[in-house]
Design a protein around this motif. Structure first.
Motif, PDB file in Angstrom:
ATOM      1  N   GLU A 852       0.797  -1.221   0.000  1.00 41.02           N
ATOM      2  CA  GLU A 852       0.000   0.000   0.000  1.00 41.02           C
ATOM      3  C   GLU A 852       0.831   1.273   0.000  1.00 41.02           C
ATOM      4  N   VAL A 853       2.152   1.135   0.031  1.00 40.21           N
ATOM      5  CA  VAL A 853       3.001   2.324   0.027  1.00 40.21           C
ATOM      6  C   VAL A 853       3.984   2.249  -1.139  1.00 40.21           C
ATOM      7  N   ALA A 854       4.234   3.395  -1.735  1.00 42.30           N
ATOM      8  CA  ALA A 854       5.045   3.436  -2.957  1.00 42.30           C
ATOM      9  C   ALA A 854       6.532   3.453  -2.609  1.00 42.30           C
ATOM     10  N   LEU A 855       7.065   2.292  -2.199  1.00 49.36           N
ATOM     11  CA  LEU A 855       8.471   2.227  -1.790  1.00 49.36           C
ATOM     12  C   LEU A 855       9.416   2.510  -2.947  1.00 49.36           C
ATOM     13  N   GLY A 856       9.091   1.988  -4.131  1.00 45.36           N
ATOM     14  CA  GLY A 856       9.964   2.221  -5.289  1.00 45.36           C
ATOM     15  C   GLY A 856      10.047   3.695  -5.618  1.00 45.36           C
ATOM     16  N   THR A 857       8.893   4.353  -5.687  1.00 46.24           N
ATOM     17  CA  THR A 857       8.855   5.785  -5.980  1.00 46.24           C
ATOM     18  C   THR A 857       9.599   6.561  -4.912  1.00 46.24           C
ATOM     19  N   SER A 858       9.358   6.203  -3.657  1.00 53.53           N
ATOM     20  CA  SER A 858      10.003   6.891  -2.539  1.00 53.53           C
ATOM     21  C   SER A 858      11.522   6.732  -2.609  1.00 53.53           C
ATOM     22  N   LYS A 859      11.982   5.496  -2.834  1.00 54.75           N
ATOM     23  CA  LYS A 859      13.418   5.208  -2.842  1.00 54.75           C
ATOM     24  C   LYS A 859      14.144   5.866  -4.009  1.00 54.75           C
ATOM     25  N   ILE A 860      13.508   5.906  -5.168  1.00 53.48           N
ATOM     26  CA  ILE A 860      14.164   6.410  -6.376  1.00 53.48           C
ATOM     27  C   ILE A 860      14.034   7.924  -6.526  1.00 53.48           C
ATOM     28  N   ASN A 861      12.859   8.448  -6.206  1.00 44.79           N
ATOM     29  CA  ASN A 861      12.587   9.851  -6.517  1.00 44.79           C
ATOM     30  C   ASN A 861      12.674  10.801  -5.337  1.00 44.79           C
ATOM     31  N   TYR A 862      12.407  10.338  -4.116  1.00 40.81           N
ATOM     32  CA  TYR A 862      12.299  11.257  -2.996  1.00 40.81           C
ATOM     33  C   TYR A 862      13.383  11.100  -1.937  1.00 40.81           C
ATOM     34  N   ILE A 863      13.839   9.876  -1.710  1.00 40.77           N
ATOM     35  CA  ILE A 863      14.908   9.658  -0.723  1.00 40.77           C
ATOM     36  C   ILE A 863      16.254   9.793  -1.415  1.00 40.77           C
TER      37      ILE A 863
END
Length: 904
Positions: A852-863
């Motif tokens: 339910e959480v966008a880990l891929g998006t978070s890891k690649i784009n935001y973190i």
């Protein structure tokens, strides 16, 4: 002070007053209890939107229609919009005049008085953030406390960093005095100007810190340069007796070690992106090959011969009959048939086998299955091709594309990303895209603009064609561009993700987020103060910044007035927000990519009061919440704190800062799989704390089922190994107990039989493939192929295993396998299987919690990727566990530039 004038906003049906009167302010205070304070910033709902059988979300009682019900808008098309997402590249290098223009389409609202049944997302679970579910403290309170602590640390860090900068600035001034004592008699504004002058001489734009509450406008170029490793630091004392390097030596070292552009502070400072640029243009898709004469679309049961142009469009649809998600979508079918019919009208429709004209007018009578059967047969044939033939076809394709894969950028060889022109097809889009199913037309050379150096040779267009235009835009990082026909968006050929230019862009993005560290406390202090401003524009701006900072809302309209058509914070309308006293806000709108954004949040009481004010009568559906604010004005205001600060930087900063604090407190131990799970748990917590989420993937349930089957397969092996142990020593049952040898409750005897059959079939497939591969090699080496008899002999292994399983199922016993089987050896095997099961269970739980959480998006784009590298080095986990090969190339600068002690 407001940064946007009334003229910046299109005239709405109802508009907020310029000032907030004291009487109106007091009246709103009386409408809801003001005692107590809720620490905001946590979503009450997280994850996918699911059906709520309980009915609808409560209607607002403070939205200006006390006794009425607001009209439903999300299902009737009102406010639906779409921002093209076909390219993930930044628009910073794209000419403004080339950005897509769109127009909003107004749809009539439904007149139904009954509220629509809404859908509700599930709540955040304790397991998602690594908490025990039986805790007495509510999860929401835990998350709010944790977020508050992280924000407190951010405030302390910002003050400390500014104090350090002020101290450094004072030290420099004492060493290099530039102002006389007479300055003390000058007005403050004159003092600031005179003090700023020496800084400009030193190529720095940093200004002196003051006690004023006004935003600071300073850059950190000097600080960034200092923080980076220097390639060749200056040496003190005598020079080393080392022969001087030639240019050839330097180039050779660069080729060997790679160009470490992140250590060169001179790169990326100006707007001119390149001096020389050479490339070979683009690769066009092959022309359409007509279908064999016996393969025809049917209309009302009659095979129809179509013009090649119309047949190609029919081919697009027929080839994707297996994509039920699209062909069962009424919008997709409607749009496709409208475009198909347009082509049919232009080409004269079709003819039957006797040459009689067949006019195609109804979609329901069209049968594309003969096309699909032909396409499916071709796909199967390609898969069945011998490995050597597949390899030869790939080599031929690579040879054709090789000249286009690289360009020469300022004398350095750089990989090009998307050098292939998109082939024609049916547009699918994301979310509830209103244009899904429309025909993406073939792009011709006459539509393509080439960007290249003045001295370079312009690539030749295909024979008989010409390019639309040749440009020499040194401020752009694109090599070619064209406009597609669906949304009128411009497509750009850019450098690959692992190129220097793309790496510099990512590096700059995360450094900008790091720079925000110094100002975040002042920004938060200022917007909390302005939440009570008498000026409506200031109050709206403060509320918008609060929502963007606390709930990761996109600003909306971020790409300019001529292109923006998606709903974001600044473009929220009356119907997109529902208020539930005392402090609950429900967002429900179509956001980026026409994907529904739904969230329930608790907000600061003053924010709730402001939103109630912004929705006050006579506003109604269609009226803007922030009618005295534009995205341009918002970003201009944010830019007064630091150069280049926009709303989108907050998402990057909040995610990276939160992750950095979690990593500092983390103590990860155990196996590599357990450490990866710890990293994912931290990433997941970042996504929840920063309100990043996604809908559950369509194939998630199937993936989890397969994973569970694999776990059950290991449990079956454990049980079978135990049965072998009993065969060697029957006394073990009494010694270890009957429960130890019992079959797991998760698997049944029926499941075992199905699993055994699958194992046998798997062995047969492997034997077949190996046999065919060896025969192909023999043919390639000029030897004779093996006979079918050899294959039959090899398949006996599978037959023997099948017979063994049948015997075991009948007798209920398993005979030990292998030479010299002993109980000790079987116990070692059992321990290994138990470890494998534990690892797979960890992976399964991790995957379920991540759904339910966008880990891929978070890891690649935001973190910041350097934080992932820090975890990798600190806890000795291979970076391959977090970044794929493509991402390792993309983030090479991050992997090579930091150690385990680096801090965001």
């Amino acid at each position: 002070m407001s940064d946007s004038s009334d003229d910046d906003k299109p005239l709405a049906q109802a508009r907020s007053h310029e000032r907030v009167s004291k009487a109106a302010d007091k009246a709103l205070d009386k409408m809801a209890p003001s005692k107590g304070h809720t620490k905001p910033g946590i979503s009450l709902a997280n994850g996918p939107v699911t059906q709520n059988p309980g009915g609808s979300v409560a209607r607002p009682t403070t939205n200006g229609h006390t006794n009425g019900k607001r009209k439903a808008s999300m299902t009737n098309g009102r406010g639906k919009s779409y921002k093209d997402a076909s390219s993930s590249e930044s628009d910073s290098d794209i000419p403004l005049t080339k950005r897509r223009k769109t127009s909003k389409v107004n749809h009539e609202s439904s007149d139904e008085d009954q509220p629509l049944a809404r859908t509700m997302p599930p709540k955040v679970t304790a397991s998602q953030i690594g908490e025990e579910s039986d805790s007495d403290v509510p999860l929401g309170q835990k998350l709010q406390k944790e977020k508050a602590a992280i924000e407190k640390k951010a405030e302390k860090t910002a003050k400390a960093m500014r104090a350090e900068e002020k101290k450094e600035a004072t030290t420099k001034k004492s060493k290099h005095p530039v102002a006389s004592d007479e300055d003390d008699d000058k007005p403050l504004i004159v003092k600031r100007k005179s003090k700023a002058a020496p800084a400009r001489k030193m190529n720095s734009t940093k200004k002196e810190e003051s006690d004023s509450d006004e935003p600071l406008n300073k850059k950190a170029q000097a600080k960034k340069a200092k923080s980076r490793a220097v390639v060749t630091p200056a040496k003190k004392g005598k020079k080393a007796a080392k022969p001087e390097q030639t240019q050839e030596d330097i180039e050779a070292e660069e080729e060997e070690d790679g160009y470490r552009w992140w250590e060169d502070p001179s790169k990326g400072d100006g707007t001119k992106k390149w001096t020389t640029l050479e490339h070979n243009g683009v690769v066009f898709p092959p022309d359409y090959e007509p279908l064999p004469k016996h393969v025809k679309m049917k209309y009302d049961g009659v095979p129809v011969t179509l013009d090649p142009e119309a047949e190609e469009v029919a081919y697009f649809y027929g080839s994707m009959l297996n994509s039920t998600h699209n062909i069962e979508n009424p919008v997709f079918n409607k749009n496709f048939f409208a475009d198909f019919k347009e082509v049919l009208d232009q080409t004269g429709h079709g003819t039957d086998r006797n040459g009689n004209k067949v006019k195609i007018t109804k979609f329901e009578k069209c049968d594309f299955s003969p096309i699909y059967e032909h396409v499916d047969a071709e796909r199967t044939m390609k898969k069945a091709l011998p490995a050597a033939e597949k390899k030869a076809l790939k080599a031929k394709k690579d040879e054709v594309e090789a000249p286009f894969m690289y360009c020469m950028w300022d004398g350095r060889k750089q990989k090009v990303g998307n050098f292939r022109v998109e082939p024609p097809s049916l547009f699918r889009g994301r979310g509830e895209h209103p244009k899904t199913g429309k025909v993406k037309k073939r792009v011709q050379p006459e539509q393509i603009t080439i960007n290249i150096g003045k001295e370079a040779t312009v690539p030749a267009p295909p024979e008989g064609h010409r390019w639309k235009e040749i440009k020499h835009d040194q401020e752009g990082t694109w090599l070619a561009m064209w406009q597609e026909n669906i949304n009128g968006a411009y497509k750009y050929v850019m450098l690959a993700a692992n190129s220097d230019v793309k790496g510099q862009s990512d590096h700059k993005k995360f450094e900008k987020a790091r720079e925000l560290k110094k100002h975040i406390d002042k920004i938060r202090k200022d917007y909390n103060r302005d939440l009570k401003s008498d000026m409506m524009a200031d109050r709206q701006r403060a509320t918008a910044v609060y929502l963007i900072d606390q709930f990761a809302l996109r600003a909306g309209n971020e790409k300019g007035e001529d292109e923006a058509d998606t709903v974001g914070c600044c473009s929220l309308k009356f119907e997109h927000i529902t208020l539930q006293p005392p402090d609950k806000v429900i967002f429900d709108f179509l956001g980026k990519d026409s994907i529904r954004f739904y969230d329930e949040v608790t907000v600061d009481r003053q924010v709730f009061k402001n939103l109630r004010l912004f929705k006050k009568e006579p506003k109604g559906d269609g009226d803007e919440i922030f009618d005295r604010l534009t995205t341009a004005g918002l970003n201009k205001y944010l830019g007064s704190y630091m150069p280049g600060l926009t709303a989108k930087v907050f998402r990057t900063y909040n995610a990276s800062w939160t992750m950095s604090k979690l990593l500092q407190e983390m103590k990860s131990t155990g196996t590599v799989a357990e450490k990866v799970a710890d990293y994912n748990a931290a990433n997941r917590k970042v996504a929840i704390l920063c309100n990043h989420k996604r809908t559950v993937a369509a194939g998630h349930a199937g993936q989890m089922e397969k994973l569970q089957d694999r776990i059950n397969g290991i449990r079956y092996q454990q049980w079978r190994t135990k049965q072998m142990m009993l065969s060697l020593d029957p006394k073990l049952k009494k010694k270890k107990g009957a429960e130890f040898f019992a079959l797991s409750k998760d698997i049944s005897h029926e499941w075992i039989k199905e699993h055994q059959a699958a194992l046998v079939e798997e062995i047969r497939v492997k034997i077949h493939k190996k046999f065919e591969k060896e025969n192909e090699k023999r043919v390639a080496d000029g030897e004779k192929e093996m006979k079918a008899k050899e294959l039959d002999e090899r398949l006996e292994v599978a037959d023997e295993l099948e017979a063994k399983y049948k015997a075991e199922n009948k007798s209920g016993k398993a005979q030990p396998e292998g030479k010299g089987a002993t109980v000790e050896k079987l116990e070692q095997k059992l321990d290994s299987l138990i470890t494998r099961e534990a690892t797979m269970k960890t992976q399964s739980e991790d995957k379920e919690n991540n759904k339910e959480v966008a880990l891929g998006t978070s890891k690649i784009n935001y973190i910041d990727p350097r934080l992932t590298v820090v975890f990798s080095k600190k806890f000795d986990v291979p970076i391959e566990k977090f970044f794929s090969k493509t991402l390792r190339e993309k983030f090479e600068w991050a992997i090579k530039s930091v150690d385990e002690n680096w801090e965001f």
